[in-house]
Write a protein that holds these residues in place. Structure first.
Motif, PDB file in Angstrom:
ATOM      1  N   ASP A  18       0.816  -1.143  -0.171  1.00  0.00           N
ATOM      2  CA  ASP A  18       0.040  -0.043   0.138  1.00  0.00           C
ATOM      3  C   ASP A  18       0.455   1.248   0.064  1.00  0.00           C
ATOM      4  O   ASP A  18       0.235   2.599  -0.289  1.00  0.00           O
ATOM      5  CB  ASP A  18      -1.478  -0.036   1.646  1.00  0.00           C
ATOM      6  N   LYS A  19       2.098   1.271   0.475  1.00  0.00           N
ATOM      7  CA  LYS A  19       2.788   2.412   0.472  1.00  0.00           C
ATOM      8  C   LYS A  19       3.139   3.076  -1.092  1.00  0.00           C
ATOM      9  O   LYS A  19       3.227   4.024  -0.923  1.00  0.00           O
ATOM     10  CB  LYS A  19       3.871   1.903   1.379  1.00  0.00           C
ATOM     11  N   ASN A  22       0.556   4.500  -2.239  1.00  0.00           N
ATOM     12  CA  ASN A  22       0.129   5.452  -1.937  1.00  0.00           C
ATOM     13  C   ASN A  22       1.137   7.114  -2.354  1.00  0.00           C
ATOM     14  O   ASN A  22       1.100   7.644  -3.291  1.00  0.00           O
ATOM     15  CB  ASN A  22      -0.047   5.704  -1.019  1.00  0.00           C
ATOM     16  N   ASN A  25       0.464   6.791  -5.834  1.00  0.00           N
ATOM     17  CA  ASN A  25      -1.256   7.968  -6.690  1.00  0.00           C
ATOM     18  C   ASN A  25      -0.600   9.074  -6.476  1.00  0.00           C
ATOM     19  O   ASN A  25      -1.250  10.445  -6.642  1.00  0.00           O
ATOM     20  CB  ASN A  25      -1.816   7.353  -5.661  1.00  0.00           C
ATOM     21  N   GLN A  26       0.073   9.854  -5.510  1.00  0.00           N
ATOM     22  CA  GLN A  26       0.633  10.856  -4.712  1.00  0.00           C
ATOM     23  C   GLN A  26       1.487  11.757  -6.054  1.00  0.00           C
ATOM     24  O   GLN A  26       0.937  13.329  -6.742  1.00  0.00           O
ATOM     25  CB  GLN A  26       1.134  10.646  -3.586  1.00  0.00           C
ATOM     26  N   GLU A  31      -5.796  10.174  -6.330  1.00  0.00           N
ATOM     27  CA  GLU A  31      -6.491  10.216  -4.328  1.00  0.00           C
ATOM     28  C   GLU A  31      -5.634   8.822  -3.751  1.00  0.00           C
ATOM     29  O   GLU A  31      -5.916   7.625  -4.791  1.00  0.00           O
ATOM     30  CB  GLU A  31      -7.887   9.758  -3.722  1.00  0.00           C
ATOM     31  N   PRO A  32      -5.517   8.535  -2.446  1.00  0.00           N
ATOM     32  CA  PRO A  32      -5.547   6.958  -2.103  1.00  0.00           C
ATOM     33  C   PRO A  32      -6.358   6.062  -2.100  1.00  0.00           C
ATOM     34  O   PRO A  32      -6.967   6.629  -2.188  1.00  0.00           O
ATOM     35  CB  PRO A  32      -4.790   7.046  -0.867  1.00  0.00           C
ATOM     36  N   THR A  33      -6.000   5.501  -2.594  1.00  0.00           N
ATOM     37  CA  THR A  33      -6.884   3.720  -3.198  1.00  0.00           C
ATOM     38  C   THR A  33      -6.186   2.213  -2.345  1.00  0.00           C
ATOM     39  O   THR A  33      -5.026   2.239  -2.666  1.00  0.00           O
ATOM     40  CB  THR A  33      -7.556   3.363  -4.241  1.00  0.00           C
ATOM     41  N   ASN A  34      -7.896   1.416  -2.761  1.00  0.00           N
ATOM     42  CA  ASN A  34      -6.100   0.011  -2.074  1.00  0.00           C
ATOM     43  C   ASN A  34      -6.478  -0.186  -4.018  1.00  0.00           C
ATOM     44  O   ASN A  34      -6.058  -1.805  -4.025  1.00  0.00           O
ATOM     45  CB  ASN A  34      -7.470  -1.163  -1.385  1.00  0.00           C
TER      46      ASN A  34
END
Length: 120
Positions: A18-19, A22, A25-26, A31-34
């Motif tokens: 996930d890191k 993220n 995405n940044q 937006e943060p997502t799974n």
């Protein structure tokens, strides 16, 4: 990551944490997502032994085809298969077609086919 090679085909276990998703995405202002963005799969190419020979050579990415059947989720284990689909000489170039497929429980989630040219 475990990996297996079989004459033009290699398999690796992969996981997208996930890191890293993220951060990706940044970078693009998302937006943060799974859900793993399909183009984040590009980070996998250099990890394959089949692709290592291209890292030292100057190659041109000519074409990319992405087919996503199911979204990839963060922190899930997947099997990534890399295939050398075709390799042929065209005038003063070598043309390589390489495919990356990512599967979950024997179901294909995404397929990325890239065509590279190398001047010989």
């Amino acid at each position: 990551m475990q990996h297996y090679s079989n004459d033009g085909h290699e398999v690796r276990d992969v996981i997208f944490n996930d890191k890293e998703v993220n951060i990706y995405n940044q970078f693009f202002g998302d937006e943060p997502t799974n859900i793993v963005p399909p183009l984040l799969c590009a980070k996998l190419w250099p990890e394959f032994t089949l692709f290592q020979e291209f890292i030292e050579n100057e190659i041109l990415l000519r074409e990319t085809e992405v087919t996503q059947i199911q979204p990839l989720s963060v922190n899930e284990h997947y099997l990534a298969h890399m295939y050398i689909v075709d390799c042929k000489k065209i005038r003063q170039y070598m043309k390589y077609i390489v495919k990356l497929e990512i599967n979950k429980n024997k179901y294909k989630c995404i397929s990325i086919t890239q065509t590279f040219l190398e001047r010989i």
